[in-house]
Design an enzyme around this catalytic site. Sequence first.
Site, PDB file in Angstrom:
ATOM      1  N   HIS A   1       0.834  -1.209   0.000  1.00 11.57           N
ATOM      2  CA  HIS A   1       0.000   0.000   0.000  1.00 11.57           C
ATOM      3  C   HIS A   1       0.867   1.257   0.000  1.00 11.57           C
ATOM      4  CE1 HIS A   1      -2.728  -2.864   2.307  1.00 11.57           C
ATOM      5  NE2 HIS A   1      -3.497  -2.494   1.299  1.00 11.57           N
TER       6      HIS A   1
ATOM      7  N   GLN B   1     -17.932  -7.001  -0.725  1.00 10.96           N
ATOM      8  CA  GLN B   1     -17.033  -7.822  -1.552  1.00 10.96           C
ATOM      9  C   GLN B   1     -16.611  -9.117  -0.864  1.00 10.96           C
ATOM     10  OE1 GLN B   1     -14.038  -4.469  -1.658  1.00 10.96           O
ATOM     11  NE2 GLN B   1     -12.570  -6.134  -1.688  1.00 10.96           N
TER      12      GLN B   1
ATOM     13  N   GLY C   1      -2.624  -2.090  -6.867  1.00 10.91           N
ATOM     14  CA  GLY C   1      -1.468  -2.971  -6.994  1.00 10.91           C
ATOM     15  C   GLY C   1      -1.722  -4.102  -7.982  1.00 10.91           C
TER      16      GLY C   1
ATOM     17  N   MET D   1       3.280  -9.230  -0.814  1.00  9.82           N
ATOM     18  CA  MET D   1       2.717  -8.663   0.418  1.00  9.82           C
ATOM     19  C   MET D   1       1.195  -8.639   0.333  1.00  9.82           C
ATOM     20  SD  MET D   1       5.159  -5.794   1.859  1.00  9.82           S
ATOM     21  CE  MET D   1       6.893  -6.126   2.070  1.00  9.82           C
ATOM     22  N   SER D   2       0.555  -8.983   1.443  1.00 15.28           N
ATOM     23  CA  SER D   2      -0.905  -9.003   1.503  1.00 15.28           C
ATOM     24  C   SER D   2      -1.317  -8.883   2.961  1.00 15.28           C
ATOM     25  CB  SER D   2      -1.420 -10.339   0.938  1.00 15.28           C
ATOM     26  OG  SER D   2      -2.749 -10.574   1.365  1.00 15.28           O
TER      27      SER D   2
END
Length: 286
Positions: free
Chosen positions: A37, A61, A147, A184-185
């Site tokens: 981010h 979502q 991203g 990355m998450s």
Amino acid sequence: MEVIRIPRIMQDTSRGHLLHSRTLGFVPTMGALHEGHMSLMRMSKEENSVTAASIFVNPTQFGPSEDFASYPRKMEADIAKLREADIDILFLPDVSLMYPEGFATLVEVTGLSEKMCGHFRPGHFRGVTTVVAKLLTIVRPSRAYFGQKDFQQTVVIKRMAKDLNLDTEIVVCPTIREYDGLAMSSRNTYLSGEQRAAATVLYRSLCRASDAIKAGTRSGAAVRDMLQQDLSREPLITGIDYASVFIPETLDEADEITGEVVLAIAARMGSTRLIDNMLVVPSFSH
Ligand code: PAF
């Protein structure tokens, strides 16, 4: 940093900046901010006079059996990171203001939303496009940053922006990876130590398939088999939703690799769903 919670005030603030001919960059997020981010924030700051970020864990979502309730929420740490990055505006709306009683409008990109992840997460992309359409209408950014990690999301959002004549340029930024290649998450925090180490199998499989394409493999089936075999060899992978090679614009599987393709994986480690992808341009010297 100005923190704005009310959509109408966010709209008025943006209008003020645009009237002064300032460009506004926007990074929509669901919080639990990581380097991925922050790289979007930096890009926005480089390219625009003002940068706004939003944090909104969007209920529409998430499927009924998904992780909406347990999705990581780290508001204090997030606000500190945004201040540190010198972000100008944080839009922080409440669910009741985004989806007030009587809310009845859905934005859906048909076709693209049903492929890849859409097949396993019915309704997910309708939730994403509905909230992103709302956020872009409220924030009115010149540019919005996403991203590449969520490759399908970027394709679906670009289609929506084009189809709805939205006056925002959709900018896609590279995936940011951990030292060992794991993308990355925010969901990586769900992984145990052992799972975290094993999760690098996604990146390693993508690299191996990418090398094979660069070395001349042209059969989509051969690349798919290679990805699936690599993943299946990792005992902590408990399911593969898909692992294949796709055409970036249509998200259809590629039978024959004749131009740029995207290798993409969605796999499960226990209750955690991991995704990753890699764009590959084949060399035609073979
Ligand atoms: O990528 C995300 O974090 C979300 O899908 C988004 C774009 C912020 C919409 O809720």
